[in-house]
Scaffold this active site. Structure first.
Site, PDB file in Angstrom:
ATOM      1  N   THR A  98       6.106   0.045  -2.354  1.00 53.92           N
ATOM      2  CA  THR A  98       5.798   1.041  -3.493  1.00 53.92           C
ATOM      3  C   THR A  98       6.598   2.096  -2.955  1.00 53.92           C
ATOM      4  OG1 THR A  98       3.804  -0.006  -3.957  1.00 53.92           O
ATOM      5  CG2 THR A  98       4.327   2.405  -4.679  1.00 53.92           C
ATOM      6  N   LYS A 173       5.118   0.724 -11.571  1.00 52.57           N
ATOM      7  CA  LYS A 173       4.404   1.014 -10.704  1.00 52.57           C
ATOM      8  C   LYS A 173       3.564   2.135 -10.914  1.00 52.57           C
ATOM      9  CE  LYS A 173       1.975  -0.003  -7.005  1.00 52.57           C
ATOM     10  NZ  LYS A 173       1.077  -1.222  -6.804  1.00 52.57           N
ATOM     11  N   LYS A 241      -0.290   8.323  -1.006  1.00 49.02           N
ATOM     12  CA  LYS A 241       1.286   8.303  -0.730  1.00 49.02           C
ATOM     13  C   LYS A 241       1.806   7.964  -2.170  1.00 49.02           C
ATOM     14  CE  LYS A 241       2.995   4.228  -0.051  1.00 49.02           C
ATOM     15  NZ  LYS A 241       3.518   3.199  -0.965  1.00 49.02           N
TER      16      LYS A 241
HETATM   17  N1  LIG Z   1      -2.136  -3.543   0.582  1.00 51.96           N
HETATM   18  C1  LIG Z   1      -2.231  -3.524  -0.897  1.00 51.96           C
HETATM   19  O1  LIG Z   1      -3.085  -4.066  -1.373  1.00 51.96           O
HETATM   20  C2  LIG Z   1      -0.808  -3.260  -1.700  1.00 51.96           C
HETATM   21  C3  LIG Z   1      -0.860  -3.631  -3.094  1.00 51.96           C
HETATM   22  C4  LIG Z   1       0.247  -3.160  -3.390  1.00 51.96           C
HETATM   23  C5  LIG Z   1       1.236  -2.600  -3.081  1.00 51.96           C
HETATM   24  N2  LIG Z   1       1.259  -2.254  -1.494  1.00 51.96           N
HETATM   25  C6  LIG Z   1       2.294  -1.491  -1.203  1.00 51.96           C
HETATM   26  O2  LIG Z   1       3.127  -2.434  -0.372  1.00 51.96           O
HETATM   27  C7  LIG Z   1       3.881  -1.819   0.843  1.00 51.96           C
HETATM   28  C8  LIG Z   1       3.077  -2.619   2.052  1.00 51.96           C
HETATM   29  O3  LIG Z   1       1.743  -2.328   2.092  1.00 51.96           O
HETATM   30  P1  LIG Z   1       0.866  -3.203   3.296  1.00 51.96           P
HETATM   31  O4  LIG Z   1      -0.371  -3.135   2.728  1.00 51.96           O
HETATM   32  O5  LIG Z   1       1.325  -4.530   3.536  1.00 51.96           O
HETATM   33  O6  LIG Z   1       1.182  -2.286   4.499  1.00 51.96           O
HETATM   34  P2  LIG Z   1       0.993  -2.696   6.007  1.00 51.96           P
HETATM   35  O7  LIG Z   1      -0.094  -3.763   6.221  1.00 51.96           O
HETATM   36  O8  LIG Z   1       0.730  -1.203   6.645  1.00 51.96           O
HETATM   37  O9  LIG Z   1       2.278  -3.172   6.403  1.00 51.96           O
HETATM   38  C9  LIG Z   1       3.536  -2.279   6.364  1.00 51.96           C
HETATM   39  C10 LIG Z   1       4.614  -3.064   7.116  1.00 51.96           C
HETATM   40  O10 LIG Z   1       5.933  -2.419   6.966  1.00 51.96           O
HETATM   41  C11 LIG Z   1       6.396  -2.241   8.319  1.00 51.96           C
HETATM   42  N3  LIG Z   1       7.029  -1.033   8.380  1.00 51.96           N
HETATM   43  C12 LIG Z   1       6.530   0.259   8.178  1.00 51.96           C
HETATM   44  N4  LIG Z   1       7.357   1.274   8.294  1.00 51.96           N
HETATM   45  C13 LIG Z   1       8.571   0.516   9.255  1.00 51.96           C
HETATM   46  C14 LIG Z   1       9.863   1.083   9.398  1.00 51.96           C
HETATM   47  N5  LIG Z   1      10.015   2.364   9.577  1.00 51.96           N
HETATM   48  N6  LIG Z   1      10.569   0.100  10.039  1.00 51.96           N
HETATM   49  C15 LIG Z   1      10.240  -1.190   9.960  1.00 51.96           C
HETATM   50  N7  LIG Z   1       9.134  -1.700   9.481  1.00 51.96           N
HETATM   51  C16 LIG Z   1       8.119  -0.776   9.070  1.00 51.96           C
HETATM   52  C17 LIG Z   1       5.223  -2.497   9.291  1.00 51.96           C
HETATM   53  O11 LIG Z   1       5.620  -3.081  10.445  1.00 51.96           O
HETATM   54  P3  LIG Z   1       4.648  -2.840  11.894  1.00 51.96           P
HETATM   55  O12 LIG Z   1       3.867  -4.048  11.510  1.00 51.96           O
HETATM   56  O13 LIG Z   1       5.392  -2.823  12.834  1.00 51.96           O
HETATM   57  O14 LIG Z   1       3.612  -1.750  11.687  1.00 51.96           O
HETATM   58  C18 LIG Z   1       4.349  -3.465   8.413  1.00 51.96           C
HETATM   59  O15 LIG Z   1       5.109  -4.787   8.678  1.00 51.96           O
HETATM   60  C19 LIG Z   1       3.375  -0.373   0.653  1.00 51.96           C
HETATM   61  O16 LIG Z   1       4.476   0.517  -0.057  1.00 51.96           O
HETATM   62  C20 LIG Z   1       2.124  -0.283  -0.208  1.00 51.96           C
HETATM   63  O17 LIG Z   1       1.867   0.662  -0.929  1.00 51.96           O
HETATM   64  C21 LIG Z   1       0.027  -2.490  -0.931  1.00 51.96           C
END
Ligand SMILES: NC(=O)c1ccc[n+]([C@@H]2O[C@H](COP(=O)([O-])OP(=O)(O)OC[C@H]3O[C@@H](n4cnc5c(N)ncnc54)[C@H](OP(=O)(O)O)[C@@H]3O)[C@@H](O)[C@H]2O)c1
Length: 289
Positions: A98, A173, A241
């Site tokens: 997102t 979104k 965010k």
């Molecule tokens: N969780 C939900 O319910 C949900 C629903 C819809 C959309 N989203 C969106 O989907 C995205 C991911 O969400 P999530 O919940 O999966 O987050 P998360 O669990 O915090 O995972 C984030 C991922 O991105 C990686 N990452 C972050 N910064 C990075 C960088 N600079 N370089 C390389 N890798 C990087 C992290 O690596 P590390 O493991 O090394 O930290 C991790 O694998 C976000 O944009 C969020 O808004 C989430």
């Protein structure tokens, strides 16, 4: 079967990459900044892990990403050891992060210069939607690229829609998040009011969820809200965010979002209560503090 890379094995990416391998039957290479997660994924699903986005993306037909925000996305695409420089001509990059519509347009242009297709494809449906492979995917990009990528995206989706040109997926979104923000505050106020009135919240929700007030949030969150449990789900930090992205875009397009702006401030209060990683339904905790 296609060759696929997946960058970012977080709460969402980890199971999504799993569906590409197991349900889609694709040959999957994963990259995660913290490498231990990539190794765990390979131990669980097979496939291969790579040490950089470029190494993962090299010669793949499709490269997916699901990282945190705009800057993270720039890092894994056009940054040092980013995927774009290593991708072959005609390959397609599908971003499930997102992020802003601006970064989507910027990366679509950078990809086009290299002969790569780009789709902004943020998702809705949360952790459970990712784990069950039933996400809603809102896509921006051109029709030919969309038609080519769609059968692959289907591995983790229940609904996939092409919303318009580059950035239109992210704009859709934003609408999703705008709709959720006010709704969750309304639900929190309803439960708060019900408790003060001395009613049985379970019974109240059982009845009103079948009427005009029913919603996904009501069905899926009332029990944990009533129990004051928030250590799961979609983090408040991520929601802020997302709402920041919506408010920035509204500044540009002139839309008025008074409730969204207010709820964003309520989430700031939740962060101050220690709820940065709490689920977004924790707006109730703020009313009960
Ligand atoms: N969780 C939900 O319910 C949900 C629903 C819809 C959309 N989203 C969106 O989907 C995205 C991911 O969400 P999530 O919940 O999966 O987050 P998360 O669990 O915090 O995972 C984030 C991922 O991105 C990686 N990452 C972050 N910064 C990075 C960088 N600079 N370089 C390389 N890798 C990087 C992290 O690596 P590390 O493991 O090394 O930290 C991790 O694998 C976000 O944009 C969020 O808004 C989430």
């Amino acid at each position: 079967m296609a060759t696929v890379a997946f960058l970012g094995l977080g709460v969402m990416g980890y199971p999504m990459a799993g569906h590409l391998k197991n349900k889609g039957g694709h040959d999957v290479t994963v990259y995660n900044r913290t490498q231990a997660k990539a190794e765990k994924w390979v131990a669980e699903h097979g496939g291969t892990s790579a040490r950089t986005p470029a190494e993962a993306a090299k010669d793949k037909d499709f490269v997916f990403s699901c990282v945190g925000n705009d800057d993270d996305l720039r890092q894994v695409t056009t940054g040092k050891d980013g995927a774009f420089a290593a991708m072959k001509k005609g390959a397609i990059f599908i971003d499930n992060t997102t992020a802003s519509a601006e970064v989507a347009r910027e990366l679509a242009a950078a990809a086009a210069e290299r002969g790569i297709g780009f789709l902004d494809a943020p998702v809705s449906g949360g952790q459970a939607g990712a784990e069950n492979g039933i996400l809603t995917v809102m896509v921006g990009g051109d029709e030919v690229t969309f038609d080519t990528a769609r059968p692959v995206i289907d591995a983790y989706a229940r609904m996939v829609g092409l919303m318009g040109s580059a950035g239109a997926g992210q704009l859709t979104k934003m609408i999703n998040q705008i709709c959720i923000a006010g709704l969750v505050q309304g639900l929190a106020e309803g439960i708060h009011f019900g408790k003060k009135a001395g009613l049985d919240i379970e019974k109240v929700i059982e009845v009103i969820s079948k009427g005009a007030a029913g919603s996904w949030q009501m069905e899926n969150r009332h029990k944990t809200m009533n129990a004051g449990k928030y250590d799961f789900g979609f983090a408040v930090d991520w929601m802020r965010k997302d709402l920041g992205i919506c408010l920035d875009e509204a500044d540009r397009n002139g839309a008025r979002l008074p409730v969204t702006a207010l709820v964003d401030q309520f989430y700031k209060d939740v962060q101050a209560l220690g709820g940065k990683r709490w689920d977004t339904s924790s707006l109730l905790a703020r009313l009960e503090k």
